[in-house]
Design a protein around this motif. Structure first.
Motif, short mmCIF file in Angstrom:
data_model
loop_
_atom_site.label_atom_id
_atom_site.label_comp_id
_atom_site.label_asym_id
_atom_site.label_seq_id
_atom_site.Cartn_x
_atom_site.Cartn_y
_atom_site.Cartn_z
N VAL A 320 1.67 0.56 -11.43
CA VAL A 320 2.27 -0.01 -10.22
C VAL A 320 2.81 1.14 -9.39
O VAL A 320 3.72 1.86 -9.84
CB VAL A 320 3.40 -1.00 -10.56
CG1 VAL A 320 4.02 -1.55 -9.29
CG2 VAL A 320 2.87 -2.14 -11.43
N CYS A 324 8.14 -3.32 -5.61
CA CYS A 324 7.96 -4.59 -4.90
C CYS A 324 9.34 -5.21 -4.69
O CYS A 324 10.36 -4.63 -5.05
CB CYS A 324 7.05 -5.51 -5.70
SG CYS A 324 5.33 -4.95 -5.80
N GLU A 329 9.42 -8.71 -8.76
CA GLU A 329 9.55 -7.97 -10.01
C GLU A 329 10.26 -8.81 -11.07
O GLU A 329 9.87 -8.79 -12.25
CB GLU A 329 10.30 -6.67 -9.77
CG GLU A 329 9.52 -5.65 -8.96
CD GLU A 329 10.23 -4.31 -8.85
OE1 GLU A 329 9.59 -3.34 -8.45
OE2 GLU A 329 11.44 -4.26 -9.16
N ARG A 358 -0.78 -3.47 -9.47
CA ARG A 358 -0.51 -3.85 -8.08
C ARG A 358 -1.83 -3.79 -7.33
O ARG A 358 -2.41 -2.72 -7.18
CB ARG A 358 0.50 -2.91 -7.43
CG ARG A 358 0.83 -3.29 -5.99
CD ARG A 358 1.94 -2.43 -5.42
NE ARG A 358 2.25 -2.81 -4.06
CZ ARG A 358 3.25 -2.30 -3.36
NH1 ARG A 358 4.05 -1.40 -3.91
NH2 ARG A 358 3.48 -2.69 -2.12
N THR A 363 -0.60 -8.13 -4.11
CA THR A 363 -0.07 -8.99 -5.16
C THR A 363 0.24 -8.16 -6.40
O THR A 363 -0.41 -7.15 -6.68
CB THR A 363 -1.04 -10.12 -5.54
OG1 THR A 363 -2.29 -9.54 -5.97
CG2 THR A 363 -1.30 -11.02 -4.35
N LEU A 364 1.25 -8.61 -7.12
CA LEU A 364 1.63 -8.01 -8.40
C LEU A 364 1.03 -8.90 -9.47
O LEU A 364 1.35 -10.09 -9.56
CB LEU A 364 3.16 -7.96 -8.50
CG LEU A 364 3.79 -7.00 -9.49
CD1 LEU A 364 3.32 -5.57 -9.25
CD2 LEU A 364 5.31 -7.09 -9.38
N CYS A 416 3.76 -9.35 -3.67
CA CYS A 416 4.66 -8.22 -3.86
C CYS A 416 5.88 -8.30 -2.93
O CYS A 416 6.95 -7.81 -3.26
CB CYS A 416 3.92 -6.91 -3.62
SG CYS A 416 4.70 -5.46 -4.36
#
Length: 418
Positions: A320, A324, A329, A358, A363-364, A416
């Motif tokens: 990552v 974010c 997170e 990421r 988007t995470l 994110c």
């Protein structure tokens, strides 16, 4: 997504219209093949619906529809730059077979997908006009050179009419003018129709925002209820009995402190050990509510600490770049933490793997896998229910795969910037 109507980034120019005509000519051929494939899948799927293969074909039909709509969105956006939101697969955000069926239904009723299919159909029809018009234009250009070949009569392109070579020049010029006019009209019509079909109106944007906000609000409310229930359960089943035991042990020690000092000392030592255990449980409970290391050092460090405390070995792969939002997170962290807890308690697995990325779309994403016995499912008020609702509250999705016999995998995606 903003609340303002989407507006084009640039005005279509000559090169844009020429590109549109070239794409429409290709759509006249490829679009016909695509819609023929869709018709075949639909007819075969319905005819075989009494067996499992028919249902599988209909699912394939749905996602071929989505693929066609996605290509059309990308084509139109690349051509005109209208600022159309990228088409994404719909998801119910609910794990299990029921969640998968709900996902299929939401994909089927996705208006953006059907608008993309409609735009592709319009482009295919216009392509059927462009192809013969281009052929007519080419033949009309050829007529300009007919007098150079002699005085033999010539045939007008696309008709059975025979004219004298002296009229070929005039017929060629007329054909060029008319065919160019048709092509220009088709190009302009395509720009107007695709904008009308694909660019969402202000009302549609506001409706989508309201739907997303309602989903997130419901997820947040449900997540808070599940979290409150979990805290109450942990206090009632863990810390509270231990503290009651400490109080009783100290009471016994107080009674024996004069008559049997050695036994009283042993009881005080026992109470001291129980108190330290209660402090540890309270610390773990507080960490389950808020992970301070997540705020201080970020997701990678927080997950490393989480993996180090896991009762089963965890293979961690986190890539990552940057930070974010705190909401994103925290949602991802607690989803992974609860998944590892479930794996240690229920899966009978010997190891777990956590992958975090990421993605380019902002988007995470995380996937938690274990090699346990599988069979996990969402129960109201359970850990997986809490994961699903917490992720929904952050505007994300969660998908569970846990067949009987294992393995179990949970995928979580969170915007994110949520």
């Amino acid at each position: 997504m903003t609340s303002e109507p989407v507006s084009p980034k640039r005005r279509p120019g000559l090169l844009t219209h020429l590109g549109a005509l070239a794409q429409l000519a290709a759509l006249g051929l490829l679009g016909a093949l695509a819609f023929s494939l869709l018709a075949t899948l639909l007819s075969v799927g319905i005819s075989l619906l009494i067996v499992v293969v028919g249902a599988a074909i209909l699912v394939a039909f749905l996602y071929v529809l989505f693929a066609l709509a996605w290509v059309e969105h990308e084509r139109v956006e690349g051509l005109y730059g209208f600022g159309i939101p990228r088409l994404r697969p719909r998801s119910s955000g609910r794990p299990g077979f029921g969640g998968w069926l709900r996902t299929l239904w939401q994909q089927f009723i996705d208006g953006a997908m059907w608008r993309g299919v409609a735009s592709a159909a319009v482009g295919t029809v216009l392509g059927f006009i462009v192809l013969p018009t281009i052929a007519w234009l080419t033949s009309s250009i050829g007529l300009l050179f007919a007098p150079l070949r002699g005085t033999e009569p010539v045939r007008l392109p696309g008709t059975g009419l025979i004219i004298d070579s002296g009229w070929a020049l005039a017929a060629g010029v007329a054909g060029i003018v008319v065919s160019l006019a048709i092509l220009l009209g088709v190009a302009l019509l395509h720009a107007v129709l695709t904008r009308a079909i694909l660019v969402p109106s202000r009302e549609a944007i506001l409706a989508e925002q309201a739907r997303a906000a309602s989903t997130q609000r419901a997820g947040a409310v449900r997540a808070s209820e599940v979290e409150r229930t979990r805290i109450e359960r942990d206090l009632h089943d863990g810390v509270q009995p231990r503290l009651v035991s400490v109080a009783m042990t100290l009471g016994l020690a107080q009674q024996k402190i004069d008559s049997d000092p050695a036994a009283a000392k042993a009881l005080v030592d026992e109470a001291h050990t129980s108190t330290k255990a209660a402090i540890t449980e309270l610390r773990q409970l507080a960490r389950g509510i808020h992970a301070s290391v997540l705020d201080d050092r970020g997701l990678d460090a927080a997950l490393s600490a989480l993996a180090a405390r896991s009762p089963i070995p965890v293979q961690l792969d986190v890539r990552v770049d940057g930070r974010c939002s705190a909401t994103a997170e925290a949602a991802l962290y607690f989803a992974i933490a609860e998944s590892l807890t479930n794996a240690a308690k229920h899966s009978r697995g010997s190891q777990a793997r956590v992958t975090v990325r990421r993605r380019d779309d902002g988007t995470l994403w995380a996937r938690v896998e274990d090699n346990g016995i599988g069979g996990a499912h969402v129960q109201p008020g359970g850990g997986l229910d809490g994961i699903t609702n917490r992720v929904l509250a952050a505007g994300g999705t969660a998908r569970l795969e846990s067949p009987t016999g294992g393995p179990t995998a949970l995928e979580v995606s969170v915007p994110c910037a949520s």
